[in-house]
Write an enzyme that holds these catalytic residues in place. Sequence first.
Site, short mmCIF file in Angstrom:
data_model
loop_
_atom_site.label_atom_id
_atom_site.label_comp_id
_atom_site.label_asym_id
_atom_site.label_seq_id
_atom_site.Cartn_x
_atom_site.Cartn_y
_atom_site.Cartn_z
N SER A 1 5.61 -6.86 4.40
CA SER A 1 6.24 -7.04 5.89
C SER A 1 6.95 -8.12 5.70
O SER A 1 6.90 -9.09 4.71
CB SER A 1 5.07 -7.27 6.82
OG SER A 1 4.19 -8.18 6.65
N CYS B 1 9.83 1.78 3.75
CA CYS B 1 10.83 0.74 4.12
C CYS B 1 12.15 1.35 4.19
O CYS B 1 13.05 0.59 4.74
CB CYS B 1 10.59 -0.45 3.08
SG CYS B 1 11.26 -0.26 1.45
N PHE C 1 0.73 -1.27 0.23
CA PHE C 1 0.04 0.17 0.05
C PHE C 1 0.89 1.35 -0.11
O PHE C 1 0.26 2.37 -0.46
CB PHE C 1 -0.89 0.03 1.22
CG PHE C 1 -0.25 0.36 2.72
CD1 PHE C 1 0.15 1.67 2.76
CD2 PHE C 1 0.15 -0.81 3.30
CE1 PHE C 1 0.50 2.00 4.03
CE2 PHE C 1 0.94 -0.43 4.84
CZ PHE C 1 0.81 0.84 4.90
N GLU D 1 -5.14 -4.11 -1.77
CA GLU D 1 -6.47 -3.83 -1.65
C GLU D 1 -7.11 -2.67 -0.80
O GLU D 1 -8.25 -2.18 -0.79
CB GLU D 1 -7.19 -5.06 -0.99
CG GLU D 1 -6.72 -5.27 0.44
CD GLU D 1 -5.78 -6.40 0.33
OE1 GLU D 1 -5.49 -7.09 1.54
OE2 GLU D 1 -4.66 -6.33 -0.52
N GLU E 1 9.74 -2.79 13.27
CA GLU E 1 9.53 -1.62 12.45
C GLU E 1 8.04 -0.88 12.77
O GLU E 1 7.16 -1.47 13.13
CB GLU E 1 9.21 -2.05 10.99
CG GLU E 1 8.95 -1.17 9.96
CD GLU E 1 8.97 -1.68 8.52
OE1 GLU E 1 9.56 -1.18 7.54
OE2 GLU E 1 8.56 -2.98 8.44
#
Length: 491
Positions: A233, A288, A156, A183, A389
Amino acid sequence: MLLDTSPPWDDVQNYINGDWSTPSGSGQDVVNPATGEAISYVGFSSDDDINTAVKAGQEAFNEWKETSVERRIQPLFKLKQLLEDHQNDLAEILVREHGKTFAEAKGELRRGIENVEVACGIPSMMQAGHLPNAAPEIDETAVRKPLGVFTAVTPFNFPGMIPLWFLPYAVATGNAFILKPSEQDPIVAQRLFEVIDEAGFPDGIVQLVNGSVDTVNALIDHDEIQGVSFVGSTPVAKTVYERAAANGKRVQAQGGAKNHIIVTESADLDFAVKKTVSSACACGGERCLANDVIVVEEAIYDEFANRVIEEAKAQTVGYGLDSKTDIGALITSEHESRVRDMIATGIDEGAEMLLDGRDVEVTGYENGNFLAPTVFGDIDPEMTIAQEEIFGPVLGLLPVDNVDEAIEVLNRSDFGNAASLFTESGADARKVRHQADVGNLGVNAGTAAPMAFFHFGGRNDSFFGDLHAQGEDMVHFYTDKTIYIERWPSA
Protein backbone atom coordinates in the site's frame (compact mmCIF):
# COMPACT_ATOMS: atom_id res chain seq x y z
CA MET A 1 10.27 -33.59 -6.48
CA LEU A 2 6.49 -33.61 -5.97
CA LEU A 3 5.01 -30.64 -4.15
CA ASP A 4 2.42 -31.29 -1.45
CA THR A 5 -0.68 -29.46 -2.71
CA SER A 6 -3.25 -30.66 -0.17
CA PRO A 7 -3.67 -28.92 3.20
CA PRO A 8 -3.36 -28.91 6.10
CA TRP A 9 0.34 -28.26 5.80
CA ASP A 10 3.11 -28.25 8.39
CA ASP A 11 4.14 -24.92 9.90
CA VAL A 12 5.78 -22.51 7.45
CA GLN A 13 9.57 -22.57 7.59
CA ASN A 14 12.44 -20.16 7.04
CA TYR A 15 15.16 -21.09 4.55
CA ILE A 16 18.48 -19.79 5.91
CA ASN A 17 21.95 -20.73 4.65
CA GLY A 18 20.61 -23.74 2.78
CA ASP A 19 18.68 -25.19 5.74
CA TRP A 20 15.02 -25.17 6.80
CA SER A 21 14.16 -23.90 10.28
CA THR A 22 11.14 -22.74 12.25
CA PRO A 23 10.96 -18.97 12.88
CA SER A 24 11.73 -18.18 16.52
CA GLY A 25 8.75 -15.94 17.32
CA SER A 26 5.03 -16.51 17.62
CA GLY A 27 2.94 -15.77 14.54
CA GLN A 28 -0.48 -16.45 13.07
CA ASP A 29 -2.59 -18.98 11.23
CA VAL A 30 -2.59 -19.13 7.45
CA VAL A 31 -6.25 -19.29 6.41
CA ASN A 32 -7.88 -20.51 3.20
CA PRO A 33 -10.01 -17.46 2.28
CA ALA A 34 -12.61 -19.58 0.51
CA THR A 35 -13.30 -21.83 3.49
CA GLY A 36 -12.19 -19.86 6.54
CA GLU A 37 -10.16 -22.85 7.71
CA ALA A 38 -6.59 -22.67 9.00
CA ILE A 39 -4.33 -24.57 6.60
CA SER A 40 -0.96 -23.83 8.21
CA TYR A 41 0.80 -21.63 10.76
CA VAL A 42 3.55 -19.10 10.16
CA GLY A 43 5.87 -17.96 12.92
CA PHE A 44 7.61 -14.58 12.82
CA SER A 45 11.38 -14.31 12.63
CA SER A 46 13.35 -12.80 15.51
CA ASP A 47 16.30 -10.45 15.30
CA ASP A 48 18.55 -13.47 15.77
CA ASP A 49 16.94 -15.14 12.75
CA ILE A 50 17.52 -11.99 10.70
CA ASN A 51 21.10 -11.61 11.84
CA THR A 52 21.85 -15.24 10.99
CA ALA A 53 20.39 -14.83 7.50
CA VAL A 54 22.20 -11.57 6.76
CA LYS A 55 25.53 -12.97 8.00
CA ALA A 56 25.10 -16.06 5.83
CA GLY A 57 24.20 -13.88 2.87
CA GLN A 58 27.25 -11.66 3.31
CA GLU A 59 29.59 -14.63 3.59
CA ALA A 60 28.08 -16.26 0.51
CA PHE A 61 28.24 -12.96 -1.40
CA ASN A 62 32.01 -12.66 -0.85
CA GLU A 63 32.52 -15.76 -3.00
CA TRP A 64 29.52 -15.39 -5.31
CA LYS A 65 30.58 -11.93 -6.53
CA GLU A 66 33.82 -13.47 -7.82
CA THR A 67 31.97 -16.25 -9.63
CA SER A 68 31.81 -15.78 -13.37
CA VAL A 69 28.53 -14.39 -14.63
CA GLU A 70 28.14 -17.39 -16.92
CA ARG A 71 28.23 -19.72 -13.91
CA ARG A 72 25.90 -17.48 -11.91
CA ILE A 73 23.09 -17.88 -14.41
CA GLN A 74 23.27 -21.67 -14.64
CA PRO A 75 20.99 -22.22 -11.59
CA LEU A 76 18.53 -19.77 -13.18
CA PHE A 77 18.25 -21.93 -16.29
CA LYS A 78 17.48 -24.91 -14.05
CA LEU A 79 15.08 -22.84 -11.94
CA LYS A 80 13.17 -21.80 -15.04
CA GLN A 81 12.62 -25.41 -16.04
CA LEU A 82 11.68 -26.47 -12.51
CA LEU A 83 9.10 -23.68 -12.32
CA GLU A 84 7.67 -24.85 -15.64
CA ASP A 85 7.50 -28.43 -14.34
CA HIS A 86 5.77 -27.41 -11.09
CA GLN A 87 3.59 -24.60 -12.40
CA ASN A 88 0.34 -26.50 -11.83
CA ASP A 89 1.36 -27.64 -8.34
CA LEU A 90 2.36 -24.11 -7.34
CA ALA A 91 -0.84 -22.69 -8.82
CA GLU A 92 -3.00 -25.07 -6.80
CA ILE A 93 -1.21 -24.11 -3.58
CA LEU A 94 -1.60 -20.44 -4.48
CA VAL A 95 -5.36 -20.83 -4.96
CA ARG A 96 -5.78 -22.55 -1.60
CA GLU A 97 -3.99 -19.85 0.40
CA HIS A 98 -4.85 -16.75 -1.64
CA GLY A 99 -8.31 -17.36 -3.11
CA LYS A 100 -7.80 -16.42 -6.77
CA THR A 101 -8.76 -18.79 -9.56
CA PHE A 102 -6.51 -21.53 -10.88
CA ALA A 103 -6.22 -19.79 -14.26
CA GLU A 104 -5.22 -16.54 -12.57
CA ALA A 105 -2.66 -18.37 -10.43
CA LYS A 106 -1.11 -20.01 -13.49
CA GLY A 107 -0.99 -16.65 -15.26
CA GLU A 108 0.73 -15.09 -12.25
CA LEU A 109 3.37 -17.81 -12.20
CA ARG A 110 3.91 -17.44 -15.96
CA ARG A 111 4.74 -13.78 -15.39
CA GLY A 112 7.22 -14.77 -12.71
CA ILE A 113 8.87 -17.34 -14.97
CA GLU A 114 9.29 -14.65 -17.63
CA ASN A 115 11.46 -12.68 -15.19
CA VAL A 116 13.68 -15.71 -14.64
CA GLU A 117 14.04 -15.98 -18.42
CA VAL A 118 15.04 -12.34 -18.75
CA ALA A 119 17.54 -12.60 -15.89
CA CYS A 120 19.28 -15.41 -17.76
CA GLY A 121 20.41 -12.68 -20.17
CA ILE A 122 22.39 -10.83 -17.48
CA PRO A 123 25.74 -11.39 -19.29
CA SER A 124 24.51 -8.96 -21.95
CA MET A 125 22.49 -6.72 -19.63
CA MET A 126 25.41 -6.07 -17.26
CA GLN A 127 27.72 -4.74 -19.94
CA ALA A 128 28.39 -1.10 -19.14
CA GLY A 129 30.59 0.54 -21.78
CA HIS A 130 34.13 1.25 -22.94
CA LEU A 131 35.64 4.31 -24.61
CA PRO A 132 39.17 4.10 -26.08
CA ASN A 133 41.11 7.37 -26.12
CA ALA A 134 38.70 9.12 -23.80
CA ALA A 135 41.64 11.49 -23.19
CA PRO A 136 45.15 11.49 -24.68
CA GLU A 137 46.55 7.96 -24.21
CA ILE A 138 43.76 7.12 -21.75
CA ASP A 139 41.05 4.46 -22.14
CA GLU A 140 38.04 4.43 -19.83
CA THR A 141 35.71 1.55 -18.99
CA ALA A 142 32.59 1.37 -16.84
CA VAL A 143 32.50 -1.89 -14.88
CA ARG A 144 29.31 -3.03 -13.12
CA LYS A 145 29.85 -4.57 -9.70
CA PRO A 146 27.40 -6.22 -7.27
CA LEU A 147 26.94 -4.65 -3.86
CA GLY A 148 26.09 -7.29 -1.27
CA VAL A 149 22.91 -8.50 0.45
CA PHE A 150 19.53 -7.22 -0.75
CA THR A 151 16.03 -7.87 0.55
CA ALA A 152 12.50 -7.71 -0.87
CA VAL A 153 9.24 -7.39 1.06
CA THR A 154 6.40 -8.66 -1.11
CA PRO A 155 2.59 -8.42 -0.87
CA PHE A 156 -0.23 -10.93 -0.54
CA ASN A 157 -1.88 -10.34 -3.91
CA PHE A 158 0.80 -11.93 -6.12
CA PRO A 159 2.86 -14.15 -3.80
CA GLY A 160 4.19 -16.27 -6.64
CA MET A 161 5.08 -13.56 -9.16
CA ILE A 162 6.37 -10.53 -7.28
CA PRO A 163 9.28 -12.29 -5.52
CA LEU A 164 10.48 -13.18 -9.02
CA TRP A 165 10.46 -9.50 -10.00
CA PHE A 166 13.57 -9.24 -7.83
CA LEU A 167 15.23 -12.52 -6.89
CA PRO A 168 16.54 -13.63 -10.34
CA TYR A 169 18.13 -10.26 -11.11
CA ALA A 170 19.70 -9.90 -7.66
CA VAL A 171 21.52 -13.23 -7.80
CA ALA A 172 22.40 -13.08 -11.50
CA THR A 173 24.15 -9.75 -10.98
CA GLY A 174 26.21 -11.30 -8.18
CA ASN A 175 24.35 -10.36 -5.00
CA ALA A 176 22.78 -12.34 -2.16
CA PHE A 177 19.03 -12.04 -1.67
CA ILE A 178 16.60 -12.40 1.27
CA LEU A 179 12.83 -12.60 0.69
CA LYS A 180 10.26 -11.59 3.31
CA PRO A 181 6.88 -12.67 1.88
CA SER A 182 3.45 -11.63 3.10
CA GLU A 183 2.45 -13.38 6.30
CA GLN A 184 -1.08 -13.76 4.90
CA ASP A 185 -0.10 -16.28 2.20
CA PRO A 186 3.50 -17.45 2.77
CA ILE A 187 3.09 -21.08 1.71
CA VAL A 188 3.67 -20.58 -2.00
CA ALA A 189 6.88 -18.69 -1.16
CA GLN A 190 8.10 -21.69 0.81
CA ARG A 191 7.22 -23.97 -2.09
CA LEU A 192 9.09 -21.63 -4.44
CA PHE A 193 12.13 -21.96 -2.23
CA GLU A 194 11.86 -25.74 -2.25
CA VAL A 195 12.20 -25.48 -6.02
CA ILE A 196 14.99 -22.88 -5.67
CA ASP A 197 16.85 -25.23 -3.34
CA GLU A 198 16.78 -27.89 -6.05
CA ALA A 199 18.08 -25.42 -8.66
CA GLY A 200 21.54 -25.46 -7.06
CA PHE A 201 22.33 -21.98 -5.75
CA PRO A 202 25.15 -21.85 -3.17
CA ASP A 203 24.01 -21.80 0.46
CA GLY A 204 23.25 -18.28 1.64
CA ILE A 205 22.72 -16.72 -1.80
CA VAL A 206 18.92 -17.02 -1.69
CA GLN A 207 17.15 -17.05 1.67
CA LEU A 208 13.60 -16.85 3.04
CA VAL A 209 12.57 -15.26 6.33
CA ASN A 210 8.96 -15.03 7.48
CA GLY A 211 7.52 -12.40 9.74
CA SER A 212 5.49 -9.23 10.13
CA VAL A 213 6.28 -5.54 10.56
CA ASP A 214 9.04 -6.10 13.13
CA THR A 215 10.82 -8.43 10.71
CA VAL A 216 10.57 -5.85 7.95
CA ASN A 217 11.99 -3.13 10.18
CA ALA A 218 14.86 -5.37 11.27
CA LEU A 219 15.79 -5.98 7.64
CA ILE A 220 15.54 -2.30 6.72
CA ASP A 221 17.65 -1.25 9.69
CA HIS A 222 20.34 -3.90 9.32
CA ASP A 223 23.74 -2.41 8.52
CA GLU A 224 24.66 -5.19 6.07
CA ILE A 225 21.52 -4.87 3.92
CA GLN A 226 22.42 -2.81 0.86
CA GLY A 227 18.99 -2.28 -0.64
CA VAL A 228 15.27 -2.86 -0.13
CA SER A 229 12.49 -3.60 -2.61
CA PHE A 230 8.88 -3.27 -1.47
CA VAL A 231 5.42 -3.71 -2.99
CA GLY A 232 2.31 -2.85 -0.99
CA SER A 233 0.00 0.00 0.00
CA THR A 234 1.03 3.61 -0.47
CA PRO A 235 1.27 4.56 3.24
CA VAL A 236 3.54 1.58 3.95
CA ALA A 237 5.54 2.12 0.74
CA LYS A 238 6.24 5.69 1.75
CA THR A 239 7.29 4.59 5.26
CA VAL A 240 9.59 1.90 3.87
CA TYR A 241 11.10 4.39 1.42
CA GLU A 242 11.79 6.97 4.12
CA ARG A 243 13.17 4.47 6.63
CA ALA A 244 15.40 2.72 4.11
CA ALA A 245 16.69 6.01 2.72
CA ALA A 246 17.40 7.26 6.22
CA ASN A 247 19.52 4.15 6.70
CA GLY A 248 21.49 4.97 3.54
CA LYS A 249 20.11 2.12 1.48
CA ARG A 250 18.97 1.79 -2.09
CA VAL A 251 15.20 1.49 -2.13
CA GLN A 252 12.36 0.97 -4.57
CA ALA A 253 8.86 1.05 -3.09
CA GLN A 254 5.81 0.31 -5.23
CA GLY A 255 2.66 1.70 -3.62
CA GLY A 256 -1.07 1.65 -4.24
CA ALA A 257 -3.07 2.80 -7.22
CA LYS A 258 -6.29 4.26 -8.52
CA ASN A 259 -6.35 3.37 -12.18
CA HIS A 260 -8.64 4.58 -14.95
CA ILE A 261 -10.04 3.30 -18.22
CA ILE A 262 -11.03 5.84 -20.86
CA VAL A 263 -13.64 4.66 -23.37
CA THR A 264 -14.21 6.82 -26.44
CA GLU A 265 -17.23 6.68 -28.73
CA SER A 266 -15.09 5.12 -31.48
CA ALA A 267 -14.19 2.11 -29.31
CA ASP A 268 -15.18 -1.47 -30.05
CA LEU A 269 -17.72 -1.64 -27.23
CA ASP A 270 -18.00 -5.44 -27.01
CA PHE A 271 -14.24 -5.71 -26.60
CA ALA A 272 -14.03 -2.72 -24.25
CA VAL A 273 -16.79 -4.04 -22.00
CA LYS A 274 -15.21 -7.47 -21.65
CA LYS A 275 -11.78 -6.06 -20.87
CA THR A 276 -13.18 -3.43 -18.50
CA VAL A 277 -14.99 -5.94 -16.29
CA SER A 278 -12.00 -8.28 -16.37
CA SER A 279 -9.61 -5.49 -15.43
CA ALA A 280 -11.69 -4.36 -12.45
CA CYS A 281 -12.75 -7.78 -11.17
CA ALA A 282 -10.06 -10.34 -12.03
CA CYS A 283 -8.20 -11.64 -8.96
CA GLY A 284 -11.12 -10.25 -6.96
CA GLY A 285 -9.96 -6.75 -7.85
CA GLU A 286 -6.91 -7.26 -5.64
CA ARG A 287 -4.43 -5.94 -8.20
CA CYS A 288 -2.45 -2.71 -8.33
CA LEU A 289 -3.23 -2.69 -12.07
CA ALA A 290 -7.01 -3.02 -11.62
CA ASN A 291 -8.78 -0.23 -13.51
CA ASP A 292 -11.84 0.54 -11.41
CA VAL A 293 -12.76 4.07 -12.57
CA ILE A 294 -14.23 3.90 -16.06
CA VAL A 295 -14.37 7.29 -17.78
CA VAL A 296 -16.81 7.09 -20.70
CA GLU A 297 -17.70 9.61 -23.37
CA GLU A 298 -21.27 10.79 -22.85
CA ALA A 299 -22.44 9.76 -26.34
CA ILE A 300 -22.02 6.06 -25.52
CA TYR A 301 -22.36 6.15 -21.73
CA ASP A 302 -25.83 4.56 -21.39
CA GLU A 303 -25.12 1.77 -23.87
CA PHE A 304 -21.74 1.04 -22.32
CA ALA A 305 -23.18 1.01 -18.79
CA ASN A 306 -25.89 -1.46 -19.75
CA ARG A 307 -23.36 -3.77 -21.37
CA VAL A 308 -21.04 -3.57 -18.36
CA ILE A 309 -23.89 -4.57 -16.05
CA GLU A 310 -24.69 -7.62 -18.18
CA GLU A 311 -21.04 -8.67 -18.38
CA ALA A 312 -20.60 -8.23 -14.62
CA LYS A 313 -23.73 -10.29 -13.92
CA ALA A 314 -22.30 -13.09 -16.05
CA GLN A 315 -19.27 -13.51 -13.78
CA THR A 316 -19.31 -16.63 -11.59
CA VAL A 317 -18.11 -16.18 -8.03
CA GLY A 318 -16.79 -19.27 -6.29
CA TYR A 319 -13.92 -21.45 -5.19
CA GLY A 320 -10.79 -20.86 -7.22
CA LEU A 321 -10.19 -24.53 -8.01
CA ASP A 322 -13.63 -24.82 -9.65
CA SER A 323 -13.04 -24.39 -13.39
CA LYS A 324 -16.33 -22.47 -13.73
CA THR A 325 -15.23 -19.76 -11.30
CA ASP A 326 -14.37 -16.31 -12.67
CA ILE A 327 -13.89 -14.50 -9.35
CA GLY A 328 -12.51 -16.16 -6.22
CA ALA A 329 -12.41 -15.18 -2.56
CA LEU A 330 -10.86 -12.04 -1.06
CA ILE A 331 -7.77 -12.58 1.06
CA THR A 332 -9.27 -12.12 4.56
CA SER A 333 -12.60 -11.44 6.21
CA GLU A 334 -11.17 -8.11 7.44
CA HIS A 335 -10.35 -7.08 3.89
CA GLU A 336 -13.80 -8.14 2.70
CA SER A 337 -15.32 -5.92 5.40
CA ARG A 338 -13.17 -3.01 4.26
CA VAL A 339 -14.38 -3.39 0.66
CA ARG A 340 -17.99 -3.59 1.88
CA ASP A 341 -17.40 -0.37 3.84
CA MET A 342 -16.14 1.32 0.67
CA ILE A 343 -19.30 0.23 -1.16
CA ALA A 344 -21.41 1.69 1.64
CA THR A 345 -19.43 4.92 1.42
CA GLY A 346 -20.16 5.10 -2.31
CA ILE A 347 -23.88 4.81 -1.60
CA ASP A 348 -23.72 7.41 1.18
CA GLU A 349 -21.91 9.87 -1.09
CA GLY A 350 -24.60 9.61 -3.76
CA ALA A 351 -23.20 7.23 -6.37
CA GLU A 352 -25.87 5.36 -8.32
CA MET A 353 -25.84 1.63 -7.53
CA LEU A 354 -26.23 -0.18 -10.84
CA LEU A 355 -25.29 -3.66 -9.61
CA ASP A 356 -24.93 -4.75 -5.99
CA GLY A 357 -22.71 -7.79 -5.42
CA ARG A 358 -22.82 -7.86 -1.64
CA ASP A 359 -25.48 -10.58 -1.29
CA VAL A 360 -23.59 -13.26 -3.21
CA GLU A 361 -23.72 -16.79 -1.79
CA VAL A 362 -21.36 -19.62 -2.72
CA THR A 363 -22.88 -22.97 -1.90
CA GLY A 364 -20.58 -25.09 0.21
CA TYR A 365 -18.32 -22.15 1.05
CA GLU A 366 -20.49 -20.15 3.39
CA ASN A 367 -17.49 -19.11 5.51
CA GLY A 368 -15.55 -17.74 2.56
CA ASN A 369 -14.73 -14.08 1.87
CA PHE A 370 -16.79 -13.55 -1.28
CA LEU A 371 -18.06 -10.49 -3.11
CA ALA A 372 -19.62 -10.37 -6.55
CA PRO A 373 -18.97 -7.55 -9.04
CA THR A 374 -20.44 -4.25 -7.88
CA VAL A 375 -21.03 -1.42 -10.36
CA PHE A 376 -21.66 2.25 -9.61
CA GLY A 377 -22.86 4.77 -12.17
CA ASP A 378 -22.55 8.54 -12.50
CA ILE A 379 -19.78 8.75 -9.93
CA ASP A 380 -18.09 12.08 -9.26
CA PRO A 381 -14.29 12.50 -9.30
CA GLU A 382 -14.46 13.86 -5.74
CA MET A 383 -16.15 10.76 -4.30
CA THR A 384 -14.13 8.45 -2.08
CA ILE A 385 -14.68 5.49 -4.43
CA ALA A 386 -13.22 7.60 -7.26
CA GLN A 387 -10.13 8.61 -5.29
CA GLU A 388 -9.12 5.73 -2.99
CA GLU A 389 -7.94 2.25 -3.88
CA ILE A 390 -10.70 -0.29 -3.18
CA PHE A 391 -8.88 -3.58 -3.91
CA GLY A 392 -12.12 -5.44 -4.55
CA PRO A 393 -14.43 -6.27 -7.48
CA VAL A 394 -15.96 -2.79 -7.58
CA LEU A 395 -16.01 -0.37 -10.49
CA GLY A 396 -17.48 3.06 -11.07
CA LEU A 397 -18.64 4.63 -14.33
CA LEU A 398 -18.00 8.32 -14.85
CA PRO A 399 -19.41 10.20 -17.89
CA VAL A 400 -17.40 12.97 -19.59
CA ASP A 401 -17.93 15.14 -22.65
CA ASN A 402 -14.69 14.27 -24.46
CA VAL A 403 -11.20 12.81 -24.24
CA ASP A 404 -9.72 16.07 -22.93
CA GLU A 405 -12.04 15.96 -19.92
CA ALA A 406 -11.26 12.26 -19.45
CA ILE A 407 -7.53 12.98 -19.27
CA GLU A 408 -8.20 15.77 -16.78
CA VAL A 409 -10.10 13.33 -14.55
CA LEU A 410 -7.30 10.76 -14.79
CA ASN A 411 -4.56 13.26 -13.98
CA ARG A 412 -6.46 14.60 -10.99
CA SER A 413 -5.65 11.40 -9.10
CA ASP A 414 -2.88 11.39 -6.51
CA PHE A 415 -1.72 8.07 -7.94
CA GLY A 416 0.00 7.33 -11.23
CA ASN A 417 0.27 3.60 -11.63
CA ALA A 418 -1.67 2.70 -14.78
CA ALA A 419 -4.44 3.54 -17.21
CA SER A 420 -6.04 2.06 -20.32
CA LEU A 421 -7.70 3.60 -23.34
CA PHE A 422 -10.24 1.99 -25.67
CA THR A 423 -10.49 3.77 -29.00
CA GLU A 424 -10.16 3.41 -32.76
CA SER A 425 -8.80 6.96 -33.04
CA GLY A 426 -5.07 7.37 -33.44
CA ALA A 427 -5.40 11.05 -32.56
CA ASP A 428 -7.07 10.22 -29.25
CA ALA A 429 -4.44 7.55 -28.53
CA ARG A 430 -1.60 9.99 -29.19
CA LYS A 431 -3.19 12.63 -26.98
CA VAL A 432 -3.57 10.19 -24.07
CA ARG A 433 -0.06 8.83 -24.60
CA HIS A 434 1.45 12.31 -24.30
CA GLN A 435 -0.77 13.75 -21.58
CA ALA A 436 -1.70 10.90 -19.20
CA ASP A 437 0.43 11.08 -16.03
CA VAL A 438 0.84 7.35 -15.40
CA GLY A 439 3.70 4.85 -15.49
CA ASN A 440 1.91 2.04 -17.39
CA LEU A 441 -0.45 2.88 -20.23
CA GLY A 442 -2.41 0.44 -22.40
CA VAL A 443 -4.29 1.17 -25.61
CA ASN A 444 -7.06 -1.35 -26.30
CA ALA A 445 -5.62 -3.45 -23.46
CA GLY A 446 -7.59 -3.85 -20.25
CA THR A 447 -4.55 -4.25 -18.03
CA ALA A 448 -1.33 -2.38 -18.78
CA ALA A 449 1.00 -5.08 -17.44
CA PRO A 450 4.48 -4.76 -18.99
CA MET A 451 6.45 -7.77 -20.11
CA ALA A 452 9.43 -8.74 -17.97
CA PHE A 453 11.97 -7.13 -20.30
CA PHE A 454 10.37 -3.72 -19.64
CA HIS A 455 10.28 -2.21 -16.17
CA PHE A 456 7.02 -2.01 -14.21
CA GLY A 457 6.15 1.68 -14.22
CA GLY A 458 4.45 3.84 -11.63
CA ARG A 459 4.75 7.41 -10.41
CA ASN A 460 3.33 9.99 -8.01
CA ASP A 461 1.93 8.22 -4.91
CA SER A 462 2.17 4.86 -6.65
CA PHE A 463 5.96 4.68 -6.50
CA PHE A 464 8.80 5.95 -4.33
CA GLY A 465 12.29 5.67 -5.77
CA ASP A 466 13.82 5.99 -9.21
CA LEU A 467 14.54 2.43 -10.41
CA HIS A 468 11.56 0.14 -10.95
CA ALA A 469 10.99 -3.61 -10.81
CA GLN A 470 11.75 -5.87 -13.78
CA GLY A 471 14.03 -5.47 -16.76
CA GLU A 472 17.03 -3.20 -17.14
CA ASP A 473 16.13 -1.11 -14.09
CA MET A 474 16.93 -4.12 -11.91
CA VAL A 475 20.47 -4.32 -13.28
CA HIS A 476 21.02 -0.68 -12.31
CA PHE A 477 19.46 -1.22 -8.88
CA TYR A 478 21.56 -4.26 -8.01
CA THR A 479 24.92 -2.98 -9.27
CA ASP A 480 27.09 0.11 -9.19
CA LYS A 481 29.57 1.17 -11.86
CA THR A 482 33.26 1.59 -11.20
CA ILE A 483 34.95 3.79 -13.78
CA TYR A 484 38.30 2.25 -14.68
CA ILE A 485 40.78 4.78 -16.13
CA GLU A 486 43.81 3.27 -17.83
CA ARG A 487 47.07 4.76 -19.19
CA TRP A 488 50.31 3.00 -20.21
CA PRO A 489 53.02 5.67 -20.67
CA SER A 490 55.44 3.18 -22.19
CA ALA A 491 52.98 1.98 -24.82
